[in-house]
Every structure is written in C-alpha cells, then in structure tokens.
Write an enzyme that holds these catalytic residues in place. Structure first.
Site, mmCIF file in Angstrom:
data_model
loop_
_atom_site.group_PDB
_atom_site.id
_atom_site.type_symbol
_atom_site.label_atom_id
_atom_site.label_comp_id
_atom_site.label_asym_id
_atom_site.label_seq_id
_atom_site.Cartn_x
_atom_site.Cartn_y
_atom_site.Cartn_z
ATOM 1 N N ARG A 251 65.359 -0.796 49.297
ATOM 2 C CA ARG A 251 66.321 -0.250 50.258
ATOM 3 C C ARG A 251 66.226 -0.952 51.607
ATOM 4 O O ARG A 251 67.251 -1.312 52.209
ATOM 5 C CB ARG A 251 66.093 1.254 50.415
ATOM 6 N N THR B 256 66.107 8.418 44.301
ATOM 7 C CA THR B 256 66.328 7.293 43.397
ATOM 8 C C THR B 256 66.156 7.805 41.978
ATOM 9 O O THR B 256 65.211 8.529 41.682
ATOM 10 C CB THR B 256 65.334 6.145 43.676
ATOM 11 N N LEU C 191 59.080 6.721 42.077
ATOM 12 C CA LEU C 191 60.416 6.532 42.635
ATOM 13 C C LEU C 191 60.604 7.477 43.814
ATOM 14 O O LEU C 191 60.033 8.573 43.834
ATOM 15 C CB LEU C 191 61.496 6.824 41.581
ATOM 16 N N ASP C 192 61.436 7.073 44.773
ATOM 17 C CA ASP C 192 61.816 7.970 45.853
ATOM 18 C C ASP C 192 62.534 9.189 45.278
ATOM 19 O O ASP C 192 63.128 9.125 44.191
ATOM 20 C CB ASP C 192 62.761 7.263 46.830
ATOM 21 N N LYS C 193 62.508 10.263 46.015
ATOM 22 C CA LYS C 193 63.150 11.502 45.572
ATOM 23 C C LYS C 193 64.590 11.267 45.132
ATOM 24 O O LYS C 193 65.027 11.764 44.084
ATOM 25 C CB LYS C 193 63.114 12.537 46.698
#
Length: 215
Positions: free
Chosen positions: A148, A49, A45-47
């Site tokens: 996104r 998210t 996951l993105d930082k």
C-alpha cells in the site's frame, strides 16, 4: 498446515483492541481437540486486505515454513486495483519504510527505514471512467503495509485506501483498500511437495473491474 481465505474486515491476530473474533481465535477453536496444536501464522494480512493466510498447525511446521520464507521459497502474489497508470508498466519499487514519527500506526517512506522491495506488473488498464489499473504485486520483503505504501509513494494509490490513498479515496466505489492476496506458492513443510493456492476475487472488488480488458 491450514490455508484460509480471509474476508476483508477480519483481524488476523488478537490485539488489545480485538481480543476476540479474530482469525486466530477461530483457528484455535477449530483445533481445540487436536493434541499438540500450537498454530502460528506465516502470512499476516491487514484487517481490510482479503485473501490467503497460511498457518502452521504446530510449532515444527510453522518453523519449517518460516525457514522457507526466509530462504525465498514462499511466493505471495497480490491483486491491487490502483488509481492511475503505472509507468513503467512493470518494475520494482525499492523504498525504505518505517513508522511515522507522530503516528506509529502509519508507515512512511523514510531514509532510515527498513529496506523494502515490491515487484509489480500491470495486468490491465480501465478503458472508461477515471483511470484505474489492475496490478500483480509480489512483495520480496514483508513489511507492514508495504504494498500500500510503495504504490501510494509511486503515485498509484490502492483504490479505497483511506490511510494512504489521499482525499480521493473516499470517492472510490469500495469501502476498503482494493488489495487481495490471491495466489501463494510454497513447499509443504513436511513432504516438501510444491503447493499452489489461489483465492477467488471477493465480491466487493468485482465492480471495480467493470470496463477493464480481460486479464
């Protein structure tokens, strides 16, 4: 295997900028006394998210889960709160994505990019205040920043997304993208038993759902 509920703001994998304090650092410490442990992350996951991250504790289990993912046996569902109202209310976004030519940190839609597909379904639309919608998103492919970028390119940027949400993102009442990996289904890597996990909605996203009809 491990399934963790990652908070927003935590980096998943160490980088040159974040060599410590990451989710994987914590997992390595947790498994420090386990013989043969070699954890591998299946779902990054993105930082900023939040939500579910699946980890294979050893190389064998991680490889089995990777095979399942490539075969389409791993289903990830995200909750996204976006600005605007999607039209149609549900569908599939198929736009090729690649790195921006001037800033490699940013992903953009480009004709020579990698094929990407995101399915979405509108769960609820806010009745008061600026129009916002709650969406269920299922990434068929798993590219960096895919959900996104796909939603922003379709005209419904994720609320709070300072990278892809445009100048209005700063006025959203959340300091990060309102994107949460809330549900995942996959077979157990050894027993093949069907498994399902769900992560509760984080506190910072709850105020955004005020005035939304239940879903």
């Amino acid at each position: 295997m491990l399934v963790l509920d990652k908070p927003a703001g935590m980096v998943v994998h160490p980088t040159y900028r974040n060599s410590s304090g990451t989710l994987l650092n914590g997992v390595l410490w947790h498994l420090r006394d386990r013989a043969g442990a070699s954890p591998g992350i299946l779902t990054r996951l993105d930082k900023d998210t939040s939500g579910l991250v699946v980890i294979g504790v050893d190389a064998v289990s991680h490889a089995a889960m990777q095979r399942d993912a490539h075969a389409g046996r791993v289903t990830k569902e995200y909750l996204a709160i976006v600005r605007g109202t999607p039209s149609p209310a549900q569908g599939t976004i198929s736009l090729p994505l690649g790195r921006d030519a001037t800033d490699r940190r940013i992903v953009v839609v480009r004709a020579d990019g990698q094929a990407c597909e995101t399915r979405y379904e509108t769960l609820s639309v806010r009745s008061g205040g600026p129009t916002m919608s709650a969406l269920r998103c299922i990434p068929v492919t798993g590219r960096t920043h895919q959900i996104r970028v796909h939603l922003a390119a379709s005209g419904w940027p994720v609320a709070g997304d300072r990278t892809y949400g445009g100048s209005d993102a700063g006025s959203d009442p959340i300091p990060r993208q309102a994107l949460h990996a809330w549900h995942i289904r996959l077979p157990h890597p050894a027993t093949r038993q069907p498994l399902s996990f769900e992560a509760p909605l984080p506190e910072d996203m709850r105020p955004l759902l005020q005035n939304f009809p239940p879903f």
